[in-house]
Design a protein around this motif. Structure first.
Motif, PDB file in Angstrom:
ATOM      1  N   UNK A  50      -8.758  -3.214  -3.676  1.00 38.14           N
ATOM      2  CA  UNK A  50      -8.213  -2.567  -2.762  1.00 38.14           C
ATOM      3  C   UNK A  50      -6.835  -2.573  -2.466  1.00 38.14           C
ATOM      4  N   UNK A  51      -6.187  -3.666  -2.796  1.00 36.25           N
ATOM      5  CA  UNK A  51      -4.729  -3.977  -2.679  1.00 36.25           C
ATOM      6  C   UNK A  51      -3.993  -3.128  -3.574  1.00 36.25           C
ATOM      7  N   UNK A  52      -4.353  -2.663  -4.470  1.00 35.35           N
ATOM      8  CA  UNK A  52      -3.492  -1.862  -5.607  1.00 35.35           C
ATOM      9  C   UNK A  52      -2.749  -0.644  -4.819  1.00 35.35           C
ATOM     10  N   UNK A  53      -1.464  -0.743  -5.097  1.00 39.74           N
ATOM     11  CA  UNK A  53      -0.634   0.384  -4.240  1.00 39.74           C
ATOM     12  C   UNK A  53      -1.213   1.916  -4.392  1.00 39.74           C
ATOM     13  N   UNK A  54      -1.567   2.470  -3.353  1.00 39.62           N
ATOM     14  CA  UNK A  54      -2.049   3.929  -3.512  1.00 39.62           C
ATOM     15  C   UNK A  54      -3.445   3.983  -3.151  1.00 39.62           C
ATOM     16  N   UNK A  55      -4.170   2.787  -3.158  1.00 41.06           N
ATOM     17  CA  UNK A  55      -5.515   2.778  -2.811  1.00 41.06           C
ATOM     18  C   UNK A  55      -5.827   2.738  -1.370  1.00 41.06           C
ATOM     19  N   UNK A  56      -5.047   2.202  -0.837  1.00 42.92           N
ATOM     20  CA  UNK A  56      -5.526   1.904   0.810  1.00 42.92           C
ATOM     21  C   UNK A  56      -4.244   2.062   1.327  1.00 42.92           C
TER      22      UNK A  56
END
Length: 191
Positions: free
Chosen positions: A27-33
């Motif tokens: 969820x924390x991956x840049x661009x995912x949320x």
């Protein structure tokens, strides 16, 4: 409810904890949320992690390393609200874990603070870093009985191998802090 968790065997709880931790990292991956979604979803993950781990996050080295890496991938684009949310929860993991003075929860947190500080004052001002590192020491000492002699100070002065990597991260922090603030920090933590 609490009864639901008691009926599940420990290996299943471990598996569920790993899945929740991995989902949070994804969820924390840049661009995912986005910031708003993270601020509403992450507290739910924190509750699940707290329940599944029984509050003991001291040796979740893989999780803390992954969490640090994903938070560092944002570089200067990490919103302060998300940063503060994770720091607050990380300090809670200190407080609910036993024997965290030499645990991964401590090492990875101080390493993360140092890495954020290396990105500049915009992401992590020196005063905030000093304050949070003092909070980390206090939280790590919060589960120590008054009769115990294993304090931050005693570990700092010893050659305990389990503490050496943590000590090196604090030493790294003190090198980038002005001398007067370093002296104030040393006094505050009792070294």
């Amino acid at each position: 409810s609490e009864l639901q968790w008691k009926d599940i065997d420990k290996s299943s709880l471990r598996l569920l904890l790993d899945l929740v931790e991995g989902s949070l990292i994804h969820l924390l991956q840049p661009g995912v949320s986005n910031e708003k979604a993270l601020l509403s979803q992450c507290p739910r993950f924190f509750i699940a992690i707290r329940e599944l781990s029984n509050g003991n996050m001291v040796d979740e080295h893989c999780f803390f390393t992954s969490l640090s890496h994903v938070l560092l991938r944002y570089k200067l684009k990490l919103p302060h609200s998300v940063r503060d949310l994770f720091v607050g929860e990380w300090l809670n993991w200190f407080k609910t874990s036993k024997n965290c003075m030499t645990g991964a929860v401590h090492l990875c947190f101080i390493t993360l603070l140092n890495e954020w500080a290396s990105l500049g004052n915009v992401l992590l001002p020196i005063d905030t870093m000093i304050s949070w590192s003092e909070d980390a020491v206090n939280a790590a000492e919060s589960d120590i009985d008054s009769a115990e002699t294993v304090t931050f100070r005693s570990l700092w002065e010893s050659d305990d191998q389990k503490f050496q990597m943590i000590k090196s991260q604090y030493s790294r922090m003190l090198k980038i802090v002005p001398a007067d603030r370093a002296a104030t920090w040393r006094e505050a933590v009792g070294i």
